[in-house]
Scaffold this motif. Structure first.
Motif, PDB file in Angstrom:
ATOM      1  N   ARG A 360      -4.996  -4.282  -7.547  1.00  0.00           N
ATOM      2  CA  ARG A 360      -3.723  -3.788  -6.952  1.00  0.00           C
ATOM      3  C   ARG A 360      -3.219  -2.409  -7.639  1.00  0.00           C
ATOM      4  O   ARG A 360      -3.329  -2.204  -8.700  1.00  0.00           O
ATOM      5  CB  ARG A 360      -2.575  -4.871  -7.148  1.00  0.00           C
ATOM      6  CG  ARG A 360      -3.003  -6.023  -6.538  1.00  0.00           C
ATOM      7  CD  ARG A 360      -2.027  -7.017  -6.595  1.00  0.00           C
ATOM      8  NE  ARG A 360      -2.261  -8.516  -6.013  1.00  0.00           N
ATOM      9  CZ  ARG A 360      -2.349  -8.712  -5.058  1.00  0.00           C
ATOM     10  NH1 ARG A 360      -1.514  -8.125  -3.981  1.00  0.00           N
ATOM     11  NH2 ARG A 360      -2.710 -10.191  -4.454  1.00  0.00           N
ATOM     12  N   GLY A 416       0.617  -8.929  -8.834  1.00  0.00           N
ATOM     13  CA  GLY A 416       1.287  -8.839  -7.696  1.00  0.00           C
ATOM     14  C   GLY A 416       2.785  -8.388  -7.792  1.00  0.00           C
ATOM     15  O   GLY A 416       3.261  -7.397  -7.063  1.00  0.00           O
ATOM     16  N   ALA A 417       3.266  -8.345  -8.788  1.00  0.00           N
ATOM     17  CA  ALA A 417       4.876  -8.158  -9.087  1.00  0.00           C
ATOM     18  C   ALA A 417       5.024  -6.975  -9.513  1.00  0.00           C
ATOM     19  O   ALA A 417       5.678  -6.010  -9.041  1.00  0.00           O
ATOM     20  CB  ALA A 417       5.425  -9.206 -10.384  1.00  0.00           C
ATOM     21  N   GLU A 419       2.683  -4.483  -8.660  1.00  0.00           N
ATOM     22  CA  GLU A 419       2.529  -3.901  -7.140  1.00  0.00           C
ATOM     23  C   GLU A 419       3.614  -3.578  -6.376  1.00  0.00           C
ATOM     24  O   GLU A 419       4.030  -2.525  -5.906  1.00  0.00           O
ATOM     25  CB  GLU A 419       1.432  -4.470  -6.444  1.00  0.00           C
ATOM     26  CG  GLU A 419       0.937  -3.718  -4.961  1.00  0.00           C
ATOM     27  CD  GLU A 419       0.004  -4.739  -4.230  1.00  0.00           C
ATOM     28  OE1 GLU A 419      -1.120  -4.084  -3.622  1.00  0.00           O
ATOM     29  OE2 GLU A 419       0.293  -5.823  -3.940  1.00  0.00           O
ATOM     30  N   GLU A 420       4.558  -4.904  -6.328  1.00  0.00           N
ATOM     31  CA  GLU A 420       5.739  -4.862  -5.647  1.00  0.00           C
ATOM     32  C   GLU A 420       6.867  -3.794  -6.138  1.00  0.00           C
ATOM     33  O   GLU A 420       7.356  -3.172  -5.603  1.00  0.00           O
ATOM     34  CB  GLU A 420       6.344  -6.260  -5.452  1.00  0.00           C
ATOM     35  CG  GLU A 420       7.411  -6.227  -4.512  1.00  0.00           C
ATOM     36  CD  GLU A 420       7.020  -6.222  -3.085  1.00  0.00           C
ATOM     37  OE1 GLU A 420       8.132  -5.791  -2.370  1.00  0.00           O
ATOM     38  OE2 GLU A 420       5.914  -6.303  -2.819  1.00  0.00           O
ATOM     39  N   THR A 421       6.763  -3.942  -7.462  1.00  0.00           N
ATOM     40  CA  THR A 421       7.616  -3.136  -8.276  1.00  0.00           C
ATOM     41  C   THR A 421       7.389  -1.624  -8.018  1.00  0.00           C
ATOM     42  O   THR A 421       8.343  -0.624  -7.592  1.00  0.00           O
ATOM     43  CB  THR A 421       7.788  -3.329  -9.543  1.00  0.00           C
ATOM     44  OG1 THR A 421       8.086  -4.648  -9.881  1.00  0.00           O
ATOM     45  CG2 THR A 421       8.591  -2.471 -10.396  1.00  0.00           C
ATOM     46  N   ARG A 423       5.641  -0.383  -5.106  1.00  0.00           N
ATOM     47  CA  ARG A 423       5.781   0.029  -3.742  1.00  0.00           C
ATOM     48  C   ARG A 423       7.427   0.369  -3.551  1.00  0.00           C
ATOM     49  O   ARG A 423       7.759   0.902  -2.685  1.00  0.00           O
ATOM     50  CB  ARG A 423       5.663  -1.254  -2.772  1.00  0.00           C
ATOM     51  CG  ARG A 423       3.953  -1.399  -2.871  1.00  0.00           C
ATOM     52  CD  ARG A 423       3.438  -2.263  -2.015  1.00  0.00           C
ATOM     53  NE  ARG A 423       2.115  -2.250  -1.652  1.00  0.00           N
ATOM     54  CZ  ARG A 423       1.243  -3.144  -0.959  1.00  0.00           C
ATOM     55  NH1 ARG A 423       2.015  -4.003  -0.387  1.00  0.00           N
ATOM     56  NH2 ARG A 423       0.225  -2.949  -0.819  1.00  0.00           N
ATOM     57  N   ASN A 424       8.201  -0.455  -4.410  1.00  0.00           N
ATOM     58  CA  ASN A 424       9.798   0.000  -4.205  1.00  0.00           C
ATOM     59  C   ASN A 424      10.140   1.058  -5.089  1.00  0.00           C
ATOM     60  O   ASN A 424      11.673   1.348  -4.945  1.00  0.00           O
ATOM     61  CB  ASN A 424      10.559  -1.261  -4.566  1.00  0.00           C
ATOM     62  CG  ASN A 424      10.295  -2.476  -3.559  1.00  0.00           C
ATOM     63  OD1 ASN A 424      10.103  -2.248  -2.420  1.00  0.00           O
ATOM     64  ND2 ASN A 424      10.183  -3.740  -4.204  1.00  0.00           N
TER      65      ASN A 424
END
Length: 1462
Positions: A360, A416-417, A419-421, A423-424
């Protein structure tokens, strides 16, 4: 280097064009430093060398060979000249949108190795799946898992991107996906574009413009560095439109080659072999630079470097990345690189950084802002840690540290966390915006794309299609490959001499066996025999092509991905390059046989023989190469070849004439190329000669005690020679062939030659088609194969999983506890006296063409117990060489100086008391990770240590090296990083008593893993262990962990030996004293290499640092310290001699463990086992079908002999399978024997013991499928005789296995071993009394070679048993027919002859057309052949003795011959 506020590239605008002003500013800054280095370097070289170094040939050769190299002048002038000449730049920006990669294997899905029993069930399961598919029942498909999750980005021309992540994060997968290397994956999703060109078109038309430099260095080891680069350049030389006017191809190649060699600082290696782990060549770091140079020779503009600084020292690594930076800026290249342990100086040279975590994308942006990004989301600042290591550490669950008052509860820490951070974040938005703008620009403004297409088209040589991905045309590729292959063959002199010698000796033996054949009846049969033997031997020599096709696949894969050449070009080149060597060899072979045998002395006849036999050789070479290309592994190819070989031999038209072949099988003759070759040579000879009927071919005739018959062929006698006419004394060769073999001499040219030529062309075409459209060299990435876990291993894995989960919760404290636990295990029991190892005045010279080269010069030092000593220097300075010398691993060259343990010479237990983790990772591929470590622990730890304690220590090492999840993984499926950990673990498991050597243990590891390893070594040293290891690119933190440093410069000269000190204070003070003051913000480990001139940097100061060292007070202190150590050691009691043993464990313990491992290896190699069983079953069935249910006729009697004769051919085929396995296993033994793990006798015995069960099974299968289908057991011996035949076949099987192992033991490689097989096989089968009957054999051979031949005993035992008491009944066409004189019956005329000669008259009372059968009982056939039924038991045990003899000489050869030059 990057502008943190810019969303695009630092050197590109939105259209992706290079900011030339910015590039030149950066380049001028770099140029000033490089120019200063070059000037100082040139000035230093002009000074007179120190007298103490005057004989350092390596150093002097380097200094004399290198001229001044100014990178700016070269690139800038080249760039300006190209622009002025109108040569266009290739600017290729790369975009990737939602890039995603899947591999086979779902979550928690494991692929298990098929053991032998499962392998045999595979055909049944395959049929079952076929039935289900016909019934439209869906079968489960292999699941897939995503190893690279959706991610996007853009990298513009002139930008460099650093890809970071822990091992397994997906860095290599990302690079391969960007480089369009997609064959290994189940699916690659998303959109990747290159200057707006999609991946499919790029792969088809512009494949060579995107290059991937893999982590492993794969080269042809017997080529020199210069030859390797020259070949790469010769296939990538641009055409006239892509070169400067007036610059020839040769001048262009020389210019670029010199630039690459000097830029990478390897000019001194130009005439040195590249080498590998078993061929001595350049150092590991130099080999890595050869890989880089080869890739750069492609002149690709999208470059992907996979850990390409592995094995390079810090200074050389920085020089390399700076050179990449300069080339990227000036030439507009687009560069991706994944690097482990990248220093700050390297990190700052990149424009973008990508951080991956379990596939990721958790960060993509400017390198200068990456550290702050992770600190801002909650990770603890670690200012002393390099940025690259810090970013990688944030993705490591075991190493990450959260900021004060923060934890995993409020900090994104899972992949995952994270990656999400990201992306934001604003970085993702900026990246997405930049990506969209660049894509729009590429779609609307095609300037870069059009310029790129025009530049690539201009580089192509005239005549090369614009759609072709190749720079040079097909014939140019073939020419370059022919030249390279010719160089390889000329430089492999051992194989060249061996092949010519064996063929010449073989020809002399065949010629001697059939010497001076007469033109009489006896000469007719033996002429056919010699043609059969000579043709078959030369053609089956080509069987060695089979394994050779497997060996070159990794290099073929790499070089075709670089678009050096079409795969098909290798087929043509291999054939053409072989021709000069094979033609001369076959010609010598043919001349000797042809004229010694006394074949027709006619120029036309000889040249026709030469033409047909050589064409047959080329045809069979193409046949075996076809199967080598068709199959994925050697065993599969071997099975297919064995399917055809018996048919080719059996249906050649010699053993069974065409008219006597079974009607349902005779068609095989017409698709057999050897059949046409044999027909061609025998027709060529026989249509020119005439035979005289005499001797034993006249019936009835005078015999001892019988003189009533005419001395010449009379009216009442018959000639039994094929084609004879009543009353005629002569038989033409044409009639002989027509009657006996149904051959027409008119077919020699109109049919046989034409069809044979057609086969040759057909096999060339099949090779071209197979290698182009069905390549077998693409692997499967991300697939780790596991052994089926046993109940015990399940329990051990469960415990490891629990401890891993617990450790994940406790973090770093748990690692400390684990390391302390290992050290505690290490130090359990009373603390023994730890000895000190010292070395003085070590010099090492090796032979080179034209003289000798000194690699080490007067090296002094010591390693005390409880200390961790680093051995450092530039790549090629002699670090590994020094370690090899100290570890007693060298077996060539001259070593002088003294190496002492406690002041006394090293004893026989030295190698056992040390452990050496070598740079190359060589292991038994079919063992699991746990088994490999257990093997080391059980055989290398002292015998008195309980086995349970040894195994428990292995579990600790598995956890320490974070190999818990791979404990049951098979070694051959591991990645580079995991193999490196295993190499270290195998050595740690031995718990060395004296010294632990490690050669670059941190190479290939990420920063955190390297830190963990060195931290553990430090604790191990604190427990009393003495450790000496080479190390590359250490961070300042890593470097400070070492107690002492031995620093070498090129030529093996010592620059420093002594303590490092806290914060490297002692080392820095030493260098500062002589003018090399290390700046506070620079890593001392990197600076000291720069200071001594390790890379392109000139040394600091006007004196050589080696001279400074010898004049320093530290040098004198070191010499005194060594003397003190020696005196203290000599004051201790002398160790008892009986306590010194070469091996840690007794012979029987070694044998038990080695046999166990070897049996497991064979059990996990079902292809090998099945192939052995297949060839036995198939050959037996095939021969049985030819001789199905033999009767008792005269022809059937001969066929019984031929059927048994195949038992002697079987070992020759078996040897071809045994030898590669032996040689491969010997490579592993060479590595293990250096550590005195087990003796060579154990190795040889273990290899045989593992083969015995399968040998018994194969012999049984062959016997069952032979004796009953052929109808054996009809003689006096009956069924009991069949049981005796099984014993013979079993001993023949043992004989073949041990003979193959012996050939493997005396051969340096597979190709050489394959040369021995036809030589030995033909000699043994020629003189056993079948192809040359005993009565007609030359007395010279009959007196000794016939008696010594083991196959003589095999055939004697089998024939005596089978034919004893067998009553012969001739068929109608088998009788010799003659008429008695008028007034006499057949009995009256011929009885005297029959009584003496044997046989019987079928119509004794007839007065005409007497029918005489040559044999009445089988014994009448065997007696003239010197075969007696009473000797059968003697003969079979003589065969057994040959098996024992082979076994013994194999053990001796294993002890004396290893062919490992180091």
């Amino acid at each position: 280097m990057a502008d943190p506020n810019a969303s695009g590239g630092t050197l590109g605008d939105e259209q992706g064009h290079v900011d030339v002003g910015r590039a030149e500013a950066i380049f001028h800054e770099l140029d000033r430093e490089l120019t200063r280095r070059s000037e100082v370097y040139d000035g230093n070289r002009t000074r007179t060398a120190s007298p103490t170094r005057a004989h350092d040939l390596e150093k002097l050769g380097e200094e004399e060979g290198e001229g001044r190299f100014n990178l700016r002048d070269f690139l800038q002038s080249s760039n300006d000249a190209n622009q002025n000449a109108g040569i266009k730049h290739k600017h290729v920006g790369v975009t990737w949108d939602d890039l995603e990669v899947d591999v086979i294997g779902g979550a928690d899905f494991k692929i298990y190795m098929a053991a032998t029993i499962n392998f045999f069930l595979f055909p049944i399961l395959y049929v079952w799946r076929f039935i289900l598919s016909m019934l439209h029942v869906k079968s489960a498909q292999l699941p897939t898992r995503t190893i690279l999750h959706k991610q996007s980005g853009v990298l513009k021309p002139g930008e460099m991107c650093l890809v970071l992540g822990c091992p397994g994060a997906g860095c290599t997968t990302f690079l391969k996906a960007i480089a369009n290397e997609r064959h290994e994956y189940a699916r690659v999703g998303g959109d990747v574009r290159y200057a707006g060109i999609d991946a499919a078109e790029m792969a088809k038309t512009y494949k060579g413009e995107v290059a991937y430099n893999e982590e492993d260095d794969r080269h042809i080891p017997t080529l020199t560095v210069g030859q390797t680069l020259n070949f790469a350049l010769s296939t990538k030389t641009p055409g006239p439109n892509g070169r400067l006017p007036g610059l020839s191809r040769a001048e262009f190649n020389e210019k670029v080659e010199n630039m690459l060699l000097q830029m990478l600082n390897i000019s001194h290696t130009k005439q040195t072999y590249v080498g590998d782990e078993f061929v001595r060549g350049v150092s590991g770091g130099e080999r890595k630079r050869v890989s880089i140079a080869e890739m750069m020779a492609t002149r690709a503009h999208v470059l992907c470097f996979d850990n390409s600084t592995r094995g390079l020292d810090a200074s050389t690594a920085l020089d390399f990345i700076k050179a990449m930076r300069a080339m990227t800026d000036i030439l507009g290249q687009t560069t991706f690189a994944t690097l482990y342990q990248a220093g700050e100086g390297i990190y700052e040279l990149f424009d973008k950084v990508i951080v991956l975590d379990k596939g990721r994308q958790v960060f993509f942006g400017p390198p200068s802002e990456a550290r702050a990004y992770f600190e801002n989301i909650g990770y603890k600042p670690l200012p002393r840690q390099s940025t690259a290591d810090y970013l990688t550490g944030c993705t490591d669950p075991n190493e990450r540290q959260f900021a004060p008052a923060r934890s995993s509860a409020d900090v994104p820490s899972s992949p995952g966390a994270l990656e999400e951070t990201f992306r934001n974040s604003s970085y993702a938005n900026e990246m997405q915006l930049s990506l969209e703008k660049y894509k729009v620009a590429m779609e609307t403004q095609h300037h870069d794309q059009l310029t790129f297409r025009e530049a690539v088209a201009a580089e192509k040589k005239r005549g090369v299609s614009k759609k072709s991905p190749y720079t040079v045309g097909f014939f140019g590729q073939v020419k370059a490959l022919v030249k390279r292959n010719f160089q390889m063959r000329m430089q492999d002199k051992f194989q060249l001499i061996t092949s010519y010698t064996l063929d010449t000796v073989l020809a002399l033996v065949i010629g001697g066996a059939y010497f001076n054949q007469p033109l009489d009846s006896a000469g007719a049969f033996t002429r056919g025999s010699v043609m059969f033997a000579a043709l078959l031997t030369s053609c089956l020599e080509t069987f060695s092509e089979l394994p050779a096709q497997m060996l070159g696949r990794p290099i073929l894969k790499k070089q075709t991905s670089y678009s050096f050449y079409r795969p098909a070009a290798t087929v043509i080149a291999n054939t053409l390059a072989d021709m000069p060597f094979s033609f001369i060899r076959i010609t010598i072979y043919n001349i000797i046989i042809y004229f010694m045998v006394n074949l027709n002395r006619n120029g036309g006849a000889f040249f026709a023989w030469e033409l047909v036999s050589y064409l047959a050789f080329l045809t069979m070479q193409g046949f075996f190469r076809t199967f080598g290309l068709m199959c994925s592994n050697f065993d599969t190819a071997f099975r297919l070849s064995v399917f055809f070989i018996p048919n080719m031999v059996q249906y050649i038209g010699y053993m069974i004439p065409v008219q006597q072949m079974k009607r349902w099988l005779f068609w095989i003759y017409y698709i057999n190329p050897l059949g046409y070759a044999f027909s061609g040579v025998i027709e060529n000879e026989f249509h020119r000669i005439t035979f005289e009927c005499d001797g034993s071919y006249v019936v009835p005739r005078n015999l001892p005690g019988v003189d009533k018959y005419p001395d010449t062929l009379g009216a009442n006698q018959a000639c039994t020679l094929f084609g004879s006419q009543p009353g005629s004394m002569t038989v033409t060769g044409a009639d002989y062939l027509k009657s006996g073999y149904s051959l027409d001499v008119a077919d020699q040219w109109r049919r046989n030659f034409v069809v044979l030529l057609g086969f040759f062309i057909a096999f060339q075409v099949t090779q071209l088609l197979l290698i182009e459209f069905f390549p077998q060299y693409h692997g499967h990435a991300g697939t780790i194969i596991y052994a089926k876990p046993t109940q015990k291993s399940k329990e051990l894995n469960s415990k490891l999983a629990e401890r891993k989960a617990t450790r994940g919760k406790l973090g770093a404290e748990a690692m400390d506890d684990l390391e302390q636990g290992v050290v505690k295990v290490e130090t359990s029991g009373p603390a023994p006296h730890r000895r000190t190892f010292t070395w003085e005045a070590i010099n090492y010279t090796v032979p080179v063409p034209g003289g000798e080269r000194r690699l080490l010069h007067d090296v002094y030092g010591y390693v005390k117990p409880g200390t961790l000593t680093a051995l450092m220097g530039s790549s090629g300075a002699g670090k590994t060489t020094c370690l090899d010398v100290l570890a007693q691993r060298k077996n060539i060259g001259v070593i002088s100086g003294s190496m002492l343990v406690d002041g006394r010479p090293i004893g026989s237990d030295f190698a056992r008391g040390t452990a050496y983790a070598e740079q190359m990772d060589v292991h038994e591929g079919t063992a699991t990770v746990r088994e490999a470590m257990q093997f080391s622990a059980r055989l290398r730890q002292p015998a008195h240590v309980p086995m349970e304690e040894k195994d428990a220590y292995v579990e600790e090492i598995l956890e320490l090296l974070e190999l818990q999840d791979l404990a049951d993984a098979l070694v051959f499926s591991l990645g580079v990083e995991a193999r490196k950990r295993l190499t270290i673990g195998v050595e740690l498991a031995s718990k060395p008593e004296l010294l632990l050597f490690l050669d670059e243990p941190t190479s290939g590891l990420d920063g955190q893993s390297a830190w963990n390893l060195v931290r553990f070594l430090k604790k191990l040293a604190a427990s009393g262990q003495a450790i000496l290891c080479t190390i590359h690119q250490p961070s300042s933190l890593l470097f400070e962990s070492f107690d002492r440093l031995l620093l070498l410069e090129k030529g093996g000269e010592t620059v420093y030996f002594g303590d490092i000190g806290d914060d490297s204070s002692i080392l820095q003070e030493y260098f500062a004293r002589y003018g090399a003051l290390c700046p506070s913000n620079v890593n001392p480990a990197e600076y000291m290499l720069d200071a001594i001139g390790a890379g392109l940097a000139p040394r600091v100061g006007d004196r050589d640092w080696a001279d400074i060292w010898r004049d320093s007070p530290e040098y004198k202190v070191m010499r005194q310290e060594i003397e003190d150590i020696k005196q203290q050691g000599l004051a201790l009691p002398v160790p008892e001699k009986n306590s010194e043993t070469t091996y840690a464990t007794p012979f029987w313990v070694q044998l038990k463990e080695v046999v166990r491992r070897n049996n497991l290896a064979l059990w996990r190699s079902p292809d090998y086992v099945f192939t052995r069983l297949f060839i036995h079953a198939f050959i037996s069935v095939q021969i049985s079908l030819c001789f199905l249910q033999l009767g008792t006729s005269s022809h059937d009697l001969q066929y019984r002999v031929f059927g048994m004769f195949w038992a002697t051919i079987l070992p020759m085929i078996l040897m071809s399978q045994i030898e590669p396995l032996w040689i491969f296993n010997r490579r592993i033994f060479i590595r293990e024997s250096s550590s005195r793990i087990y003796s060579p006798y154990v190795f040889a015995i273990g290899q045989l013991v593992g083969e015995i069960p399968y040998s018994i099974l194969c012999a049984f299968v062959y016997w069952v499928l032979m004796v009953w289908p052929m109808g054996y057991g009809q003689g006096s011996a009956g069924t009991n005789g069949n049981g005796f035949l099984f014993l013979v076949i079993l001993f023949v099987e043992f004989f073949g296995v041990t003979l193959g192992q012996f050939i493997g033991a005396v051969s340096p490689n597979i190709q050489t071993a394959a040369l021995f097989n036809p030589f030995i096989g033909l000699i043994l089968t020629t003189f056993c009394g079948v192809t040359i009957p005993y009565p007609t054999m030359e007395s010279f051979w009959r007196s000794w070679l016939y008696q010594l031949d083991p196959y003589t005993r095999v055939m004697s035992a089998m024939l005596a048993t089978e034919l004893h008491g067998l009553r012969i009944t001739c068929q109608a066409d088998e009788f010799s027919i003659f008429s008695p004189p008028s007034g006499q019956t057949c009995f009256e005329w011929a009885n005297d002859f029959v009584t003496v000669a044997g046989g019987y008259l079928d119509n004794p009372n007839a007065t005409e057309h007497c029918r005489y059968c040559q044999y009445e009982f089988g014994d009448q056939f065997t007696t003239p052949l010197n075969i007696e039924y009473s000797n059968r038991w003697r003969d079979v045990w003589i065969v057994f003795c040959y098996f024992i003899f082979n076994f013994i000489i194999t053990i001796i050869a294993s002890r004396l011959l290893r062919y490992a030059k180091r």
